[in-house]
Design a protein around this motif. Structure first.
Motif, mmCIF file in Angstrom:
data_model
loop_
_atom_site.group_PDB
_atom_site.id
_atom_site.type_symbol
_atom_site.label_atom_id
_atom_site.label_comp_id
_atom_site.label_asym_id
_atom_site.label_seq_id
_atom_site.Cartn_x
_atom_site.Cartn_y
_atom_site.Cartn_z
ATOM 1 N N UNK A 1 0.822 -1.214 0.000
ATOM 2 C CA UNK A 1 0.000 0.000 0.000
ATOM 3 C C UNK A 1 0.850 1.256 0.000
ATOM 4 N N UNK A 2 2.098 1.159 0.472
ATOM 5 C CA UNK A 2 3.001 2.316 0.457
ATOM 6 C C UNK A 2 3.871 2.354 -0.798
ATOM 7 N N UNK A 3 3.698 1.363 -1.671
ATOM 8 C CA UNK A 3 4.557 1.260 -2.847
ATOM 9 C C UNK A 3 4.060 2.159 -3.969
ATOM 10 N N UNK A 4 4.939 3.024 -4.455
ATOM 11 C CA UNK A 4 4.589 3.867 -5.596
ATOM 12 C C UNK A 4 4.452 3.031 -6.867
ATOM 13 N N UNK A 5 5.191 1.931 -6.932
ATOM 14 C CA UNK A 5 5.058 1.049 -8.087
ATOM 15 C C UNK A 5 3.655 0.466 -8.163
ATOM 16 N N UNK A 6 3.103 0.080 -7.006
ATOM 17 C CA UNK A 6 1.745 -0.455 -6.984
ATOM 18 C C UNK A 6 0.734 0.607 -7.372
ATOM 19 N N UNK A 7 0.923 1.827 -6.908
ATOM 20 C CA UNK A 7 0.033 2.920 -7.312
ATOM 21 C C UNK A 7 0.113 3.155 -8.817
ATOM 22 N N UNK A 8 1.324 3.036 -9.364
ATOM 23 C CA UNK A 8 1.492 3.219 -10.802
ATOM 24 C C UNK A 8 0.780 2.122 -11.585
ATOM 25 N N UNK A 9 0.871 0.887 -11.079
ATOM 26 C CA UNK A 9 0.190 -0.228 -11.742
ATOM 27 C C UNK A 9 -1.321 -0.018 -11.712
ATOM 28 N N UNK A 10 -1.828 0.401 -10.552
ATOM 29 C CA UNK A 10 -3.260 0.641 -10.459
ATOM 30 C C UNK A 10 -3.698 1.765 -11.398
ATOM 31 N N UNK A 11 -2.882 2.796 -11.496
ATOM 32 C CA UNK A 11 -3.230 3.928 -12.350
ATOM 33 C C UNK A 11 -3.195 3.573 -13.822
ATOM 34 N N UNK A 12 -2.402 2.566 -14.174
ATOM 35 C CA UNK A 12 -2.284 2.188 -15.582
ATOM 36 C C UNK A 12 -3.190 1.029 -15.964
ATOM 37 N N UNK A 13 -3.382 0.060 -15.058
ATOM 38 C CA UNK A 13 -4.041 -1.194 -15.434
ATOM 39 C C UNK A 13 -5.319 -1.497 -14.669
ATOM 40 N N UNK A 14 -5.625 -0.781 -13.602
ATOM 41 C CA UNK A 14 -6.778 -1.139 -12.769
ATOM 42 C C UNK A 14 -7.887 -0.098 -12.836
ATOM 43 N N UNK A 15 -7.583 1.131 -12.482
ATOM 44 C CA UNK A 15 -8.622 2.135 -12.283
ATOM 45 C C UNK A 15 -9.181 2.773 -13.551
ATOM 46 N N UNK A 16 -8.394 3.053 -14.595
ATOM 47 C CA UNK A 16 -8.961 3.768 -15.750
ATOM 48 C C UNK A 16 -10.005 2.923 -16.473
ATOM 49 N N UNK A 17 -10.957 3.576 -17.142
ATOM 50 C CA UNK A 17 -11.871 2.822 -18.007
ATOM 51 C C UNK A 17 -11.087 2.125 -19.108
ATOM 52 N N UNK A 18 -11.616 1.027 -19.594
ATOM 53 C CA UNK A 18 -10.925 0.288 -20.654
ATOM 54 C C UNK A 18 -10.704 1.166 -21.876
ATOM 55 N N UNK A 19 -11.689 1.976 -22.196
ATOM 56 C CA UNK A 19 -11.578 2.936 -23.305
ATOM 57 C C UNK A 19 -12.306 4.204 -22.897
ATOM 58 N N UNK A 20 -11.796 5.328 -23.332
ATOM 59 C CA UNK A 20 -12.438 6.593 -23.049
ATOM 60 C C UNK A 20 -12.228 7.047 -21.615
ATOM 61 N N UNK A 21 -13.128 7.881 -21.143
ATOM 62 C CA UNK A 21 -12.999 8.467 -19.805
ATOM 63 C C UNK A 21 -14.206 8.184 -18.918
ATOM 64 N N UNK A 22 -15.172 7.410 -19.389
ATOM 65 C CA UNK A 22 -16.392 7.165 -18.609
ATOM 66 C C UNK A 22 -16.448 5.720 -18.151
#
Length: 768
Positions: A253-274
Motif C-alpha cells: 500500500x506504500x509502494x509507488x510502483x503499486x500505485x502506478x500499476x493501479x493507475x495504468x491497469x486497474x482504475x482507468x476505463x478500458x476505453x475513453x474516460x467514462x
C-alpha cells in the motif's frame, strides 16, 4: 408447465438400480466406457439378433440415437453372446487398455445387459471366467475340425490353438491398428454388426477397432467438455481471491510502483474516460481496465476451450467423417460450457455472494461481471442449438428429433436464455425496473427448468449433465434462504414516511423503528420492503446506510433542497430507485434508522403520494429490513491503512462516505457539493454528529457550485504530501459524471509524475 413424472421416475430409477458408472461429471466420478476395449466388443454385436431376441422388435431397449431391439435379460442369458464377448475382451483388452481382471469382472457383472449404463440387476448366466473357458473350448474345437493346420479366417494359424497377440500401435492418444492389422486369428466364424449371433464367434480386429476409436474419441472429448467447463467455472469464481491477496503483501500500500500499476491497469476505463456514466446514456457501462482484464481472460478461456483440444480417429463407429464429428463435438461442448458460465453468473448476482467477504471486489463489479458471464452463456447456448440443428439436418433425422421432448425443452431453454439479453438492457432497467426484475427471475427459472427437462428426456440422470442445474438452483435457493434469514433477524418493524417540506416533493424521510435496529456503526446497503404498500409483495429496494438512530415523532428537520443525483447506480443514471441516504434529524429517538430517499418512479413515488395524502402528512406502515450488506468489498479495510481520508461527495451521495468517516476516526476532509441549501439543512444534524464522533473531520460545503476536483486532488496527492509515508484515501460518492471526473483526475495525476504520495481509491457506488 411442469411435469412431475420424470422427477418421480428418476427417484425410482435411483432407488431400484445401482449404477456402475459412478456419480458426478463425466471424467470426474462418472465414466462412459470403462474399459473402452470391452465396450467396443459389445458395440460390434449389440445389434446382432440373438436366439432370445423378440421377433417383433418394436420396443427400443437402447437410446433414441442408438436403438437396440434385444432386451437386457436376453443379453445376460444368451450363451453365444456371453462366450463371444468373453473371447473378444480377452483378445483385445490386454493389447489396448490393459484393464485389471477386477475391472473386467465388474464390467461383466454390470454392463452386459444394458450396454452403456451399468446396472447390477441383470446378472449374467455365466461368469467371465466361465464364459471365456467355454469360448476357448469352442475355439479349440473349431481349430481341430479344420485339421489343426489352418484357421477359418485366413489370417494365419496358431499351432497351440490360441490366437497370437501383438500390441496395437498408438496414434495420438488412442489405439489404432497398424496397416497390416494385429496378428489376431481364430478358427471361429467371424461376426459383424447386425448379423445373427447363434454360436461362439470371433470379432475381427478391424470391426473392433472401428468401435473402439469411436468410443475412445467420444469419451475423451466428453471428459474435455467437463474439464474445460469446470476450469472456466473455477477460474471465474476463485480468481478474485488470489488477486485480492495482493493488498496483504507487506508494504504494497506504500509502494509507488503499486500505485502506478493501479493507475495504468486497474482504475482507468478500458476505453475513453467514462466508467459509471453509461455509454450513450442507455447502452451500458464501460468496464475499468482491471475489470476488462478479467473479462478478457474469461472470454479467452471460453473461446480456446470451445475450439480445442479434441481428438479425431477415423474410421470409427460413431461419426462418419471429421466434419460430422467436429460439428457434433463443438456443439455439445458449447452447451456444457454454457452451464459453467451460468453457474458463476448466478453466484455473482447474489446479494450474499461469499466472495464479497473473501475478496476485495465490490458488488457493483460482480454485477458487471455477472452480465459478461451471462453474455457468454447465452452465446454458447445459442451456438449449441444452432450447431446441433445443423448436425441433425445434415447427418441425422431432423424430423424425428423435432418431435422428441428433449428437443422441445431445448428450444424453450434457448429461447429463454436469448430473451434475457434484450429484457435486461440498461434502457429497460431504467424505464421498467420492476418489470425487468420479475422478468429476469422468471426467465432464469424457466431456463433452468427447461434445461433440466432437456437433459432428462435425453439422458435421464445417467451422465451428470443435470448437476449444473443443481448447482445453479442450489445457489439461487441458498441466496433466497439467506435473504429470508436476514429479514427474520430484523423482524417486522414500523415505518413512518414523510415528504421533506421545501423540496417540492423530491425527498422522503423514512424512519424505521423496532426492537432490533441496525447497529450504530452500520454501513453498506439495507433493502426495504413494504408489503402493505401494494400487490407487488416481492419488491425490495436498496438504501445506503449512512446513519442509525435519530428522528423524533414530530418528524424530520425540514429545509428546501434539490439534489443532483445522490448515490447513483454506476450504469443507470436515470434508474428508478437509487441508493439513498440516512440522515439524523433534530430529535434523538433511539432504536430508529432514518433514510432520506430521493423520489423516483416506482416504490418511492407511491410512498410519496400516500404520505402527501395522509391527514397529518405522515404515512405509517410496516416494513421489512434486509441487511445491512457490505457491498463495497474491503474498502473500509483498505482505507484503514491510510493516514488521511479525502472524500468528495455530490448531493445525497455524502451519506455514502459517512460510515467510513465515522468508523475510521482519522484526519479527513469532506468536500460536499450540492445545488441548494435546503439539503444541507436537512443533513446538518448528521454532519454535526459526525464531528462529535470524529473531531478530525474538516467539512467544506459548496452550494450551487461544482467542486474544484483537480485542485483538491492535486493538494491531496502532491502539495500536502510532504513527509507522509502512508497512502491517502480518496473516496468519491455522487453522480456518475462526478465520479468519472474524480477517477480521471486521479489517474492523470498519478501518471503525470507529479504525484509524490501513494493512494487508495474508492468509488462508492451501488449498481443494479
Amino acid at each position: 408447465m411442469t411435469k412431475l413424472g420424470p422427477v418421480l421416475a428418476a427417484g425410482l430409477l435411483h432407488a431400484a438400480a445401482v449404477l456402475a458408472d459412478g456419480t458426478g461429471f463425466i471424467g470426474y466420478g462418472k465414466t462412459l466406457y470403462h474399459p473402452t476395449c470391452a465396450f467396443a466388443c459389445r458395440g460390434v454385436v449389440r445389434n446382432c439378433k440373438l436366439s432370445c431376441t423378440p421377433e417383433a422388435g418394436a420396443v427400443n431397449h437402447g437410446t433414441a440415437h442408438n436403438p437396440v431391439s434385444t432386451p437386457p435379460d436376453c443379453f445376460v442369458r444368451d450363451a453365444a453372446f456371453l462366450r463371444t464377448m468373453a473371447l473378444c475382451i480377452d483378445n483385445y483388452c490386454p493389447v489396448s487398455d490393459k484393464p485389471s481382471l477386477d475391472l473386467i469382472e465388474d464390467y461383466w457383472a454390470s454392463h452386459l445387459g444394458t450396454g452403456t449404463l451399468g446396472n447390477y440387476a441383470y446378472v449374467p448366466a455365466l461368469s467371465y471366467g466361465e464364459a471365456l473357458a467355454a469360448a476357448r473350448a469352442d475355439e479349440k474345437k473349431a481349430f481341430d475340425e479344420l485339421g489343426g493346420n489352418r484357421d477359418h479366417s485366413g489370417h494365419g494359424d496358431d499351432h497351440h490353438g490360441h490366437h497370437k497377440r501383438r500390441h496395437l500401435a498408438r496414434r495420438g492418444t488412442g489405439f489404432v491398428i497398424t496397416p497390416s492389422g494385429p496378428n489376431v486369428t481364430s478358427a471361429l466364424p467371424h461376426i459383424k454388426a447386425r448379423q445373427p449371433l447363434n454360436h461362439t464367434s470371433f470379432i475381427l480386429p478391424q470391426d473392433w477397432q472401428v468401435q473402439y476409436s469411436g468410443m475412445y474419441d467420444f469419451e475423451y472429448n466428453e471428459v474435455g467438455h467437463s474439464t474445460y467447463t469446470l476450469v472456466v467455472f473455477f477460474v471465474a469464481v476463485f480468481l478474485p481471491i488470489p488477486l485480492s491477496l495482493v493488498r496483504f503483501v507487506p508494504g504494497v500500500s506504500q509502494s509507488k510502483a503499486w500505485s502506478a500499476i493501479q493507475s495504468a491497469l486497474i482504475h482507468p476505463p478500458a476505453f475513453g474516460t467514462h466508467h459509471r456514466a453509461p455509454l450513450a446514456k442507455v447502452v451500458g457501462v464501460m468496464p475499468t481496465r482491471g475489470q476488462a482484464l478479467y473479462i478478457a481472460l474469461i472470454s479467452l478461456l471460453n473461446l480456446l476451450f470451445l475450439l480445442a483440444p479434441y481428438v479425431h480417429h477415423h474410421p470409427q463407429g460413431t461419426f462418419g467423417s471429421v466434419a460430422e464429428q467436429s460439428l457434433s463435438i463443438i456443439g455439445n461442448r458449447a452447451g456444457v460450457m454454457a452451464m459453467g458460465n451460468i453457474a458463476a453468473a448466478f453466484l455473482f448476482a447474489a446479494r450474499n455472494n461469499p466472495l464479497l467477504l473473501l475478496a476485495d471486489w465490490t458488488h457493483a463489479t460482480y454485477l458487471l461481471l455477472h452480465r459478461w458471464l451471462a453474455y457468454w452463456a447465452v452465446f454458447l447456448a445459442a451456438l449449441h442449438s444452432v450447431m446441433l440443428l445443423d448436425y441433425y439436418k445434415r447427418y441425422g433425422d431432423y424430423a424425428a428429433e423435432l418431435a422428441r421432448d428433449y428437443w422441445v425443452w431445448g428450444i424453450v431453454a434457448t429461447v429463454a436464455a436469448c430473451a434475457i439479453v434484450p429484457a435486461s438492457l440498461l434502457a429497460v432497467r431504467q424505464r421498467f425496473y420492476e418489470v425487468f426484475l420479475v422478468g429476469h427471475v422468471a426467465l432464469a427459472v424457466l431456463f433452468l427448468v427447461a434445461y433440466y427437462y432437456h437433459i432428462w428426456y435425453c439422458y435421464t440422470h445417467n451422465w451428470g449433465y443435470e448437476i449444473w442445474t443443481y448447482i445453479c438452483g442450489g445457489l439461487w435457493g441458498a441466496e433466497r434462504l439467506l435473504r429470508l434469514a436476514r429479514i427474520g433477524r430484523r423482524g417486522w418493524r414500523a415505518a413512518e414516511v414523510t415528504v421533506v417540506p421545501g423540496t417540492e416533493g423530491e425527498y422522503l424521510v423514512i424512519e424505521v423503528a423496532g426492537r432490533r435496529p441496525l447497529p450504530d456503526d452500520a454501513g453498506g446497503v439495507a433493502y426495504l420492503s413494504f408489503p402493505t404498500l401494494g400487490w407487488r409483495l416481492w419488491e425490495s429496494h436498496p438504501f445506503s446506510v449512512g446513519f442509525v438512530g435519530g428522528a423524533s415523532a414530530a418528524g424530520p428537520a425540514t429545509g428546501s433542497s434539490e439534489d443532483s443525483e445522490g448515490r447513483e447506480a454506476p450504469e443507470a443514471g436515470g434508474a428508478k430507485e437509487k441508493a439513498a441516504a440516512v440522515v439524523e434529524t433534530t430529535a434523538a429517538s433511539r432504536n430508529a434508522t432514518v433514510f432520506l430517499a430521493r423520489v423516483r418512479d416506482g416504490m418511492t413515488a407511491r410512498l410519496a403520494a400516500k404520505a402527501a395524502a395522509a391527514a397529518d402528512g405522515v404515512l405509517r406502515l410496516g416494513v421489512l429490513v434486509e441487511g445491512p450488506y457490505e457491498h463495497s468489498g474491503s474498502a473500509a479495510s483498505d482505507l484503514s491503512r491510510c493516514d488521511e481520508i479525502v472524500a468528495l461527495a455530490g448531493g445525497v451521495g455524502v451519506t455514502g462516505v459517512l460510515s467510513y468517516l465515522r468508523a475510521l476516526k482519522r484526519p479527513a476532509k469532506l468536500f460536499w457539493s450540492l445545488r441548494q441549501e435546503g439539503l444541507a439543512t436537512a443533513l446538518g444534524p448528521a454532519l454535526e454528529q459526525l464531528k462529535k464522533v470524529n473531531p478530525e473531520v474538516e467539512i467544506e460545503t459548496s452550494v450551487g457550485q461544482r467542486l474544484d476536483v483537480e485542485g483538491i486532488l492535486y493538494r491531496a496527492l502532491t502539495a500536502d504530501a510532504a513527509e507522509k509515508d502512508k497512502p491517502v484515501g480518496i473516496v468519491v460518492c455522487g453522480p456518475p459524471e462526478m465520479a468519472d471526473l474524480v477517477r480521471k483526475k486521479v489517474v492523470q495525476l498519478a501518471r503525470s509524475g507529479m504525484v509524490s504520495r501513494t493512494y487508495v481509491f474508492v468509488d462508492e457506488a451501488f449498481a443494479w
